[in-house]
Structure formats: C-alpha cells, structure tokens
Design a protein around this motif. Structure first.
Motif, short mmCIF file in Angstrom:
data_model
loop_
_atom_site.label_atom_id
_atom_site.label_comp_id
_atom_site.label_asym_id
_atom_site.label_seq_id
_atom_site.Cartn_x
_atom_site.Cartn_y
_atom_site.Cartn_z
N PHE A 156 0.84 -1.20 0.00
CA PHE A 156 0.00 0.00 0.00
C PHE A 156 0.87 1.24 0.00
O PHE A 156 1.68 1.45 0.90
CB PHE A 156 -0.92 0.00 1.22
N TYR A 157 0.67 2.07 -1.04
CA TYR A 157 1.43 3.29 -1.22
C TYR A 157 0.49 4.49 -1.42
O TYR A 157 -0.71 4.31 -1.64
CB TYR A 157 2.34 3.16 -2.46
N PRO A 158 1.03 5.72 -1.39
CA PRO A 158 0.16 6.89 -1.57
C PRO A 158 -0.56 6.93 -2.91
O PRO A 158 -1.61 7.59 -3.03
CB PRO A 158 1.15 8.07 -1.46
N HIS A 159 -0.04 6.22 -3.92
CA HIS A 159 -0.68 6.26 -5.25
C HIS A 159 -1.63 5.08 -5.48
O HIS A 159 -2.06 4.86 -6.61
CB HIS A 159 0.40 6.24 -6.34
N ASN A 160 -2.00 4.34 -4.44
CA ASN A 160 -2.81 3.13 -4.62
C ASN A 160 -4.31 3.37 -4.67
O ASN A 160 -5.09 2.42 -4.62
CB ASN A 160 -2.50 2.12 -3.50
N GLN A 161 -4.73 4.61 -4.78
CA GLN A 161 -6.16 4.90 -4.94
C GLN A 161 -6.31 5.87 -6.11
O GLN A 161 -5.61 6.88 -6.19
CB GLN A 161 -6.74 5.50 -3.67
N TRP A 162 -7.24 5.56 -7.02
CA TRP A 162 -7.44 6.42 -8.17
C TRP A 162 -8.87 6.30 -8.69
O TRP A 162 -9.61 5.38 -8.33
CB TRP A 162 -6.44 6.10 -9.28
N TYR A 163 -9.25 7.25 -9.53
CA TYR A 163 -10.54 7.19 -10.22
C TYR A 163 -10.43 6.23 -11.40
O TYR A 163 -9.37 6.09 -12.02
CB TYR A 163 -10.94 8.57 -10.73
N LEU A 164 -11.52 5.57 -11.72
CA LEU A 164 -11.56 4.71 -12.90
C LEU A 164 -11.18 5.53 -14.13
O LEU A 164 -11.81 6.54 -14.42
CB LEU A 164 -12.97 4.12 -13.05
N HIS A 165 -10.11 5.09 -14.81
CA HIS A 165 -9.60 5.79 -15.99
C HIS A 165 -9.29 7.26 -15.69
O HIS A 165 -9.42 8.12 -16.55
CB HIS A 165 -10.60 5.72 -17.15
N ILE B 4 1.33 -5.77 6.27
CA ILE B 4 1.62 -4.78 5.24
C ILE B 4 2.99 -5.15 4.68
O ILE B 4 4.02 -4.95 5.33
CB ILE B 4 1.63 -3.35 5.81
N ALA B 5 3.01 -5.70 3.47
CA ALA B 5 4.25 -6.21 2.90
C ALA B 5 5.12 -5.10 2.32
O ALA B 5 6.34 -5.28 2.20
CB ALA B 5 3.93 -7.24 1.82
N GLU B 6 4.52 -3.98 1.92
CA GLU B 6 5.26 -2.84 1.43
C GLU B 6 4.49 -1.57 1.72
O GLU B 6 3.28 -1.51 1.49
CB GLU B 6 5.48 -2.92 -0.10
N THR B 7 5.19 -0.55 2.22
CA THR B 7 4.60 0.78 2.32
C THR B 7 5.70 1.79 2.50
O THR B 7 6.75 1.50 3.09
CB THR B 7 3.58 0.87 3.47
N GLY B 8 5.48 2.99 1.98
CA GLY B 8 6.47 4.05 2.10
C GLY B 8 6.14 5.20 1.19
O GLY B 8 5.31 5.08 0.29
N GLY C 159 7.72 10.92 3.92
CA GLY C 159 7.89 9.60 4.53
C GLY C 159 7.37 9.48 5.95
O GLY C 159 6.58 8.59 6.26
N PRO C 160 7.80 10.37 6.88
CA PRO C 160 7.33 10.24 8.26
C PRO C 160 5.82 10.40 8.40
O PRO C 160 5.18 9.66 9.16
CB PRO C 160 8.08 11.36 8.99
N ALA C 161 5.24 11.35 7.68
CA ALA C 161 3.79 11.55 7.76
C ALA C 161 3.04 10.33 7.23
O ALA C 161 2.01 9.94 7.78
CB ALA C 161 3.38 12.81 6.98
N TRP C 162 3.56 9.74 6.16
CA TRP C 162 2.91 8.54 5.61
C TRP C 162 2.99 7.38 6.60
O TRP C 162 2.01 6.67 6.81
CB TRP C 162 3.55 8.17 4.28
N LEU C 163 4.14 7.19 7.21
CA LEU C 163 4.28 6.13 8.20
C LEU C 163 3.32 6.36 9.37
O LEU C 163 2.68 5.43 9.86
CB LEU C 163 5.72 6.06 8.70
N LEU D 193 8.55 -1.46 5.92
CA LEU D 193 8.94 -0.22 5.25
C LEU D 193 9.70 -0.59 3.99
O LEU D 193 10.73 -1.28 4.05
CB LEU D 193 9.83 0.61 6.17
N TYR D 194 9.18 -0.11 2.85
CA TYR D 194 9.71 -0.58 1.57
C TYR D 194 9.72 0.54 0.54
O TYR D 194 8.70 1.23 0.39
CB TYR D 194 8.83 -1.73 1.06
N PRO D 195 10.84 0.72 -0.18
CA PRO D 195 12.15 0.15 0.10
C PRO D 195 12.77 0.80 1.33
O PRO D 195 12.47 1.96 1.64
CB PRO D 195 12.96 0.46 -1.15
N ILE D 196 13.65 0.10 1.97
CA ILE D 196 14.25 0.59 3.20
C ILE D 196 15.44 1.50 2.92
O ILE D 196 15.87 2.26 3.78
CB ILE D 196 14.67 -0.59 4.11
#
Length: 392
Positions: free
Chosen positions: A257-266, A297-301, A307-311, A333-336
C-alpha cells in the motif's frame, strides 16, 4: 460503530512468527524494462556487497525481520545450471546479523534464456524454487520463509499494458493465470524439498472510485476494484480451481500500500483527505473478512519529506484495523534504502537509509527513524481486542 471481523483465522493457514512487527524491505527488482534494459536493484543500491551491514543497520533500529530477494537471472543462466554465489553470501550475512528474511524467489526478473510466456517457465520456476529452499536449509539450518512470486497482479498488469516486455498471447488475464500456475507448481516443489518452508505473499491493496454516480460507472469501477482479489482467489482455489489453487498455499496474506494506490476509474490518483479517499483501516478489515488469514503490510512508504507523515498515517490505520479484529502481524517499510528509479535511474529518497557513501556506510534519515521509534512505542502499548466479534 463498525462491526469487527471475527478473530477466527482460517485453520488452513500455518502459524508464522515474525521476529519483529516492523520490518525493512530491500528493493530487489531484476526485470528487463520494455526497452530491454536489465534492472538489478540489489546491485544498484550496493546491497549485494553490503548485505551484512545493511541487515545489522535494520536490526539496530528494531527491524529484525526483513524482505529481500533472489536474482534468478544471475543464478540460472542456463537451464538447470545454478550458480548461488549471488545469494548464498546473503543468507550467511542474515545469519551473522541475526535477522529473519522473507525471500522473494521470483521478483519479476527471469533468466535471459527463458520465455516468460512459455510453458517452460512453470517447470523451470518450480525446479529453481525447490533448489533455492534446499540451499537455504543447507546454509542457514532453517526452513525458508518465501514470497513465491512478488505481486502477481501488478506483474500481469505490467505485461498486459506494455510497461514490461510482452509475454504470451495478448489475451486479457492470460498472464495472471500463467503466473498462478507457476506459483502453484512452485509451492508443491518447495514443499517437497522442505516441508517446513512457509509462504508469505505480497499483492497490491488498491481502491478505485467511479468518476460519477451513474449506475454504469459505479458498476465498472467496482468490477475493476474487485480485480485486486483475483490472484489470491485463484491461489486459494476459490475461483478457477483448474489452476490448482488451494487454501493451504498461503500462510500470510501480504498487502502493498502506497500513496498512489487509490485512483478514479480511468482517471487520476485520489489524494489523501479527499472525500473519495478510502481509509486504509476499512480496506484491511475488508481483506480480513474476505480471507480470514494472517496478514501484514508487505510494502509501504513515501518519498522525501512525506515519509514520516505517511508512516504515521499507515500505523494509525493499522491500529484501527487491529481494534476491529483484523489480524495484522507486521508493517514492512519498503524500500528501506534510497534507490535509482526503474524508468530513468532518478534518485528516490525513501525508507530509513541513504545510498552507500564513500566510507561504505549509509546515513540514517533521522526524521524517519524518529517516527519509527514513536510508532514502535505505540504498538508496544497496543493490544488486540480480547472479545471476538462475528463476521458480517
């Protein structure tokens, strides 16, 4: 009040104990770009020659479990001929540093001789994976924790849209099923080689919103959103059982899960704080209700100053999901470390550690280390609900 998920976990899931709740993940992509350039992020980040120091750096900050990967293209340059010199020292380094590693057996990259879209991929992958867990046992004395194939959903999408080189017939969904078949056969081979190895997965966690509230648009967005579950459903045999899936192929559900993992359809990315942005805790609870499996959570960052605010955000949402009974067992935390971007080798400042400096060390990003320490303290105080609630 939202209804909590049941605490009853699927009995088919084998117990896996992580050595630390917070983890560090090393970028280990090794695929060819669509222009033919081979990536090798383990080498590009200097991790190949600094593995022990990198692992110790993680352990010193409480990250005693890490994610890392094999580079298949270096190990098997000819069919059935293995050169483990790029990986065996990393297993030894992990032992010396006292860290637990979840190894990505297949992180996008295949040997040059192998056609990713051919039937031979399935057989060659299964043989390679079996030899890998045998070697891990021989070098470490321990069974391997493995992610059999990293991000089947993203991998298949990247091939279908041309972000990765083409493979197999140009039929929607074909390559995803091809990878699932490989994963199934690979797990069978790994279990035969070492019955105690465990399978810890990583798949994208996303949200897709409709651009308007028309019935057709909402149906289309939801159909695409549900596609994120196809790989897990296939692996578990819940759909298309002819692929060979079964519930016991997954010991831990991994979610990237990353900051870009939500979007509008097309449409564009949905920013955090927007009314269409879905809370991570809701997404985790949905997965928990769907699968009743241990999860992490296998990856996030996030890059740079974000970075700190996202964590901070991710950790708060994970605690909320855990309060509702979601069995979340860790955050990676990925990538570390900082790394060169896939497409143009630009410098991406992420994670806890810098690039390698002239003296062979990495600098610690203090703002990230401070937030990590704060979150570690909060999770130490956090306890899961003691009274299980019924599933919806």
């Amino acid at each position: 009040m939202p209804q909590a998920v049941s605490q009853n976990v699927n009995p088919a899931a084998s117990a896996v104990t992580f050595d630390s709740f917070f983890m560090g993940g090393f970028e280990c992509s090794s695929h060819r770009r669509k222009d033919g350039v081979r990536l090798d992020l383990v080498r590009a980040t200097g991790h190949d020659s600094h593995a022990e120091r990198d692992y110790r750096g993680c352990a010193n900050l409480g990250l005693r479990t890490v994610r890392d990967g094999l580079r298949w293209h270096l190990i098997e340059k000819a069919p059935g001929v293995y050169d483990w010199s790029s990986w065996a020292p990393m297993i030894e380094a992990a032992n010396l540093a006292g860290v637990q590693v979840i190894w990505d057996v297949f992180h996008y990259g295949t040997p040059d001789y192998l056609d990713q879209g051919g039937k031979e991929l399935i057989e060659r992958y299964a043989d390679f994976a079996a030899e890998a867990v045998r070697l891990h046992r021989a070098v470490s004395g321990k069974p391997a924790l493995v992610c059999p194939i990293n991000e089947i959903s993203f991998f298949a999408w990247a091939v279908e849209v041309g972000y990765f080189p083409p493979a197999g017939p140009r039929r929607r969904g074909w390559f995803k099923r091809h990878l699932v078949k490989a994963a199934v056969q690979g797990i069978r081979a790994m279990r035969q080689a070492d019955p105690e190895c465990r399978f810890i997965w990583a798949e994208p966690l996303i949200h897709i919103a409709p651009r308007d509230r028309s019935r057709a648009e909402m149906r289309a967005a939801e159909k695409v959103r549900q596609g994120q579950f196809e790989a897990y459903d296939m692996l578990m045999g819940r759909v298309e059982p002819q692929l060979g899936g079964s519930e016991d192929l997954i010991d831990v559900i991994g979610l990237n899960f990353y900051p870009h993992n939500q979007w509008y359809l097309h449409g564009p990315t949905i920013p955090m704080g927007h009314h269409e942005y879905r809370a991570l805790s809701e997404m985790l609870v949905e997965v928990a209700r769907r699968y009743r499996q241990p999860m992490y959570i296998a990856e996030t960052g996030a890059e740079g100053s974000g970075g700190p605010a996202w964590l901070h955000y991710v950790c708060g949402e994970v605690r909320e999901a855990m309060n509702q009974g979601a069995p979340v067992g860790g955050i990676c935390l990925y990538p570390i470390t900082a790394y060169p971007g896939w497409d143009n080798s630009r410098h991406a400042e992420v994670g806890l550690f810098s690039v390698i400096h002239a003296d062979g060390s990495r600098r610690t990003r203090q703002s990230m280390a401070d937030e990590l320490a704060r979150q570690q303290r909060l999770f130490e105080k956090h306890s899961r609900p003691t009274q299980p609630c019924n599933q919806e």
